[in-house]
Design a protein around this motif. Structure first.
Motif, mmCIF file in Angstrom:
data_model
loop_
_atom_site.group_PDB
_atom_site.id
_atom_site.type_symbol
_atom_site.label_atom_id
_atom_site.label_comp_id
_atom_site.label_asym_id
_atom_site.label_seq_id
_atom_site.Cartn_x
_atom_site.Cartn_y
_atom_site.Cartn_z
ATOM 1 N N THR A 135 -0.500 7.282 -7.570
ATOM 2 C CA THR A 135 0.831 5.996 -6.939
ATOM 3 C C THR A 135 1.174 5.158 -8.037
ATOM 4 O O THR A 135 0.504 4.861 -8.603
ATOM 5 C CB THR A 135 -0.445 5.177 -6.382
ATOM 6 O OG1 THR A 135 0.361 4.171 -5.280
ATOM 7 C CG2 THR A 135 -1.675 4.561 -6.373
ATOM 8 N N ASN A 136 1.542 3.829 -7.758
ATOM 9 C CA ASN A 136 2.452 3.026 -8.961
ATOM 10 C C ASN A 136 1.392 1.743 -9.103
ATOM 11 O O ASN A 136 1.659 0.978 -8.330
ATOM 12 C CB ASN A 136 3.736 2.913 -8.753
ATOM 13 C CG ASN A 136 4.479 2.385 -10.516
ATOM 14 O OD1 ASN A 136 3.383 1.335 -11.280
ATOM 15 N ND2 ASN A 136 5.866 2.925 -10.760
ATOM 16 N N ILE A 137 0.466 2.023 -10.064
ATOM 17 C CA ILE A 137 -0.325 0.579 -9.582
ATOM 18 C C ILE A 137 0.426 -0.432 -10.461
ATOM 19 O O ILE A 137 -0.346 -1.594 -9.921
ATOM 20 C CB ILE A 137 -2.031 0.781 -10.028
ATOM 21 C CG1 ILE A 137 -2.779 1.914 -8.734
ATOM 22 C CG2 ILE A 137 -3.306 -0.373 -10.225
ATOM 23 C CD1 ILE A 137 -4.198 2.497 -10.034
ATOM 24 N N GLY A 138 0.635 0.140 -11.851
ATOM 25 C CA GLY A 138 1.705 -0.880 -11.857
ATOM 26 C C GLY A 138 1.947 -2.271 -11.356
ATOM 27 O O GLY A 138 2.616 -3.287 -11.695
ATOM 28 N N LYS A 139 3.624 -1.039 -10.732
ATOM 29 C CA LYS A 139 4.122 -1.831 -9.873
ATOM 30 C C LYS A 139 3.603 -2.661 -8.498
ATOM 31 O O LYS A 139 4.293 -2.831 -8.015
ATOM 32 C CB LYS A 139 4.967 -1.192 -9.465
ATOM 33 C CG LYS A 139 6.285 -1.847 -8.573
ATOM 34 C CD LYS A 139 7.483 -0.013 -8.210
ATOM 35 C CE LYS A 139 7.492 0.494 -8.826
ATOM 36 N NZ LYS A 139 8.810 1.190 -9.177
ATOM 37 N N LYS A 140 2.331 -2.114 -8.000
ATOM 38 C CA LYS A 140 2.092 -2.682 -7.014
ATOM 39 C C LYS A 140 1.454 -4.161 -7.502
ATOM 40 O O LYS A 140 1.739 -4.989 -6.535
ATOM 41 C CB LYS A 140 0.833 -2.290 -6.908
ATOM 42 C CG LYS A 140 1.015 -0.813 -5.633
ATOM 43 C CD LYS A 140 -0.263 -0.443 -5.121
ATOM 44 C CE LYS A 140 0.196 0.751 -4.004
ATOM 45 N NZ LYS A 140 -1.126 1.985 -3.756
ATOM 46 N N PHE A 147 4.195 4.666 -3.536
ATOM 47 C CA PHE A 147 3.728 3.818 -3.846
ATOM 48 C C PHE A 147 2.661 4.851 -2.467
ATOM 49 O O PHE A 147 3.151 5.141 -1.889
ATOM 50 C CB PHE A 147 3.789 2.764 -3.049
ATOM 51 C CG PHE A 147 4.118 1.134 -3.504
ATOM 52 C CD1 PHE A 147 4.086 1.381 -5.702
ATOM 53 C CD2 PHE A 147 4.120 -0.145 -3.113
ATOM 54 C CE1 PHE A 147 4.364 0.469 -5.732
ATOM 55 C CE2 PHE A 147 4.668 -0.879 -4.397
ATOM 56 C CZ PHE A 147 4.284 -0.831 -5.692
ATOM 57 N N THR A 148 1.835 6.162 -3.456
ATOM 58 C CA THR A 148 1.546 6.632 -2.836
ATOM 59 C C THR A 148 0.252 6.512 -2.187
ATOM 60 O O THR A 148 -0.661 5.510 -2.840
ATOM 61 C CB THR A 148 1.935 8.231 -3.283
ATOM 62 O OG1 THR A 148 0.561 8.053 -4.440
ATOM 63 C CG2 THR A 148 3.009 8.148 -3.782
ATOM 64 N N ALA A 149 -0.736 7.429 -1.281
ATOM 65 C CA ALA A 149 -2.518 7.302 -1.127
ATOM 66 C C ALA A 149 -2.633 8.699 -2.076
ATOM 67 O O ALA A 149 -3.908 8.176 -1.693
ATOM 68 C CB ALA A 149 -2.904 7.521 0.423
ATOM 69 N N ALA A 205 0.912 -1.501 -0.110
ATOM 70 C CA ALA A 205 0.095 -0.184 -0.232
ATOM 71 C C ALA A 205 0.371 1.516 0.667
ATOM 72 O O ALA A 205 2.002 1.215 -0.184
ATOM 73 C CB ALA A 205 -0.925 -0.007 1.194
ATOM 74 N N GLY A 206 0.129 2.458 -0.259
ATOM 75 C CA GLY A 206 1.185 3.711 -0.455
ATOM 76 C C GLY A 206 0.225 4.415 1.415
ATOM 77 O O GLY A 206 1.042 6.064 1.452
ATOM 78 N N ASP A 207 -0.488 4.125 1.939
ATOM 79 C CA ASP A 207 -1.597 5.077 3.055
ATOM 80 C C ASP A 207 -0.827 4.291 4.473
ATOM 81 O O ASP A 207 -0.861 3.022 4.359
ATOM 82 C CB ASP A 207 -2.937 4.747 2.884
ATOM 83 C CG ASP A 207 -3.773 5.028 3.457
ATOM 84 O OD1 ASP A 207 -4.365 6.075 3.576
ATOM 85 O OD2 ASP A 207 -3.486 4.750 4.670
ATOM 86 N N LYS A 208 -0.162 4.854 5.179
ATOM 87 C CA LYS A 208 0.033 4.803 6.514
ATOM 88 C C LYS A 208 -1.156 4.520 7.842
ATOM 89 O O LYS A 208 -0.728 3.250 8.294
ATOM 90 C CB LYS A 208 1.042 5.909 7.659
ATOM 91 C CG LYS A 208 2.351 6.162 6.206
ATOM 92 C CD LYS A 208 3.494 7.281 6.615
ATOM 93 C CE LYS A 208 4.505 7.449 6.184
ATOM 94 N NZ LYS A 208 5.652 8.949 6.884
#
Length: 417
Positions: A282-287, A276-278, A254-257
């Motif tokens: 955010t890099n959805i493909g890399k996730k 990976f940000t909130a 995720a990107g959300d703390k």
């Protein structure tokens, strides 16, 4: 019982209502989603309630339920979860708050609850407030979270948590900063907390409005992050780890703390990268690639979280929400093409609905899918809230979906002989 793996994709705030800008469709119904449609056609689906019909939940409670918890038993309040997510060790007796860096004018009117969704240098702002000692000796711990979010902890003797906080609420720009008070005027401990919170808020405002970060923001034509708006007050509470209860090895991407913090309390590992940000970038493909990598490493359960759908809902951006959903669909496509269907289930859900026109969380059911080789199929073929009305998962809850995943994967225990 045989063991298999599972990937859970959480599209935060995905659920929506018919939108005029989309000719009466929801963003999910409007979006081009061939891969989600494939999951639907080959799996089971429905509109699932986070807790029960009509009950609005926050991201924190929504994720607790998704991870199999009864939030009535373990929920400590959003503040402690945010503080833990920020890396603050919570002691017994501490009072914790979630907060936003916001913008107020000279009359304490809230101009922007998120200070223009500030994303840079919030660590410098938080550091300028961290360690503040109030008049009665209470210490204030302040730590930045994702983007405009911040955790605040009051540490001192004789504090109570039954107070009204300073944030006027979602989409309440133009209203005045709320003066903190105890819910019960005879509650000595909570009165002390309310007094401390007011003192901190005013002192923080004086420090922040003169901070170099805000001086530069004003010079650049941006909103000054000159206040911390607090809500979600709570205290520490014990929470067992689902990884230990079910004997699974799990990771959260995720990107959300906040989501990381809850996943960590649940016993999961976390994986994060700078992109990976909130947020929308955010890099959805890399996730998606990391999810497949963790499956290949032998992890039992991989959770992938995307925040951007929720942001679009809060900002009333239905077309942007459509765009984010189509990116998520491509992520689903990558995962579908790179996992062994005979060994891995894919589930898709949301923590709550955030309809664009409402600009806030609602008590609607959330679109949910479970896909796998031996999943019983229903007759729904297309992804979308109105189609899922005919799905077989309707009227179930988030914890039901969690238990179904654990059972499909082979990690539940039989009751009786």
């Amino acid at each position: 019982m045989r063991k298999r793996q599972g990937i859970l994709i959480i599209s935060d705030g995905l659920g929506d209502r018919p939108n005029k800008e989309l000719n009466g469709l929801t963003p999910l119904e409007k979006a081009n989603t061939p891969n989600l449609d494939k999951l639907v056609a080959e799996g089971i689906c429905g509109n699932v309630y986070p807790i029960s019909a009509g009950i609005r939940v926050g991201t924190d409670v929504g994720h607790l339920e998704i991870f199999g918890y009864d939030s009535n038993e373990v929920y400590p309040g959003r503040g402690p979860l945010e503080a833990i997510s920020a890396g603050i060790e919570i002691d017994d007796g501490d009072i914790a708050f979630r907060g936003n860096f916001g913008t107020i004018d000279e009359n304490n009117i809230v101009i922007d609850r998120r200070a223009g969704r500030i994303r840079k240098d919030t660590d410098l702002l938080a550091n300028s407030l961290n360690g503040m000692i109030l008049e009665d000796g209470t210490e204030v711990l302040v730590k930045e979270l994702t983007d405009h979010r911040v955790a605040v902890v009051l540490r001192g003797e004789g504090l109570g948590k039954e107070i009204i906080c300073t944030d006027p609420g979602t989409a309440c720009e133009g209203e005045k900063l709320v003066k903190p008070i105890a819910i019960d005027e005879n509650d000595v401990k909570s009165n002390k907390t309310a007094k401390n919170l007011l003192e901190f808020t005013m002192k923080a405002n004086k420090i922040l409005k003169n901070h170099p970060v805000n001086i530069k923001r004003i010079a650049d034509g941006e909103e000054a992050a000159n206040i911390i708006l607090t809500r979600g007050v709570g205290q520490k509470k014990y929470m067992p780890k689902i990884t230990e209860k079910f004997g699974i090895k799990a990771v959260c991407i995720a990107g959300d703390k906040t989501v990381y913090g809850i996943a960590n309390l649940a016993g999961m590992e976390k994986y994060a990268e700078d992109d990976f940000t909130a947020n929308f970038d955010t890099n959805i493909g890399k996730k998606a690639k990391k999810a497949v990598e963790y499956i290949n490493k032998g992890y039992d359960w991989v959770v992938v979280h995307v925040k951007a759908t929720d942001l679009a809902g809060h900002d009333n951006l239905p077309l942007k929400k459509v765009e984010v959903i189509e990116k998520i669909d491509k992520m689903v496509g990558y995962i579908l093409n790179n996992v062994d269907k005979s060994k891995c289930y894919i589930s898709f859900t949301a923590d709550h609905s955030t309809p664009c026109e409402a600009r806030d969380h609602t008590g609607d059911g959330v679109p949910t899918i479970i896909w796998g080789e031996d999943v019983r199929k229903d007759d729904v073929k297309v992804a979308g809230e109105k189609y899922f009305m005919n799905g077989s998962l309707n009227n179930l809850t988030a914890t039901d979906i969690f238990m179904l995943q654990m059972d499909f994967m082979g990690f539940t225990k039989k009751r009786g002989a």
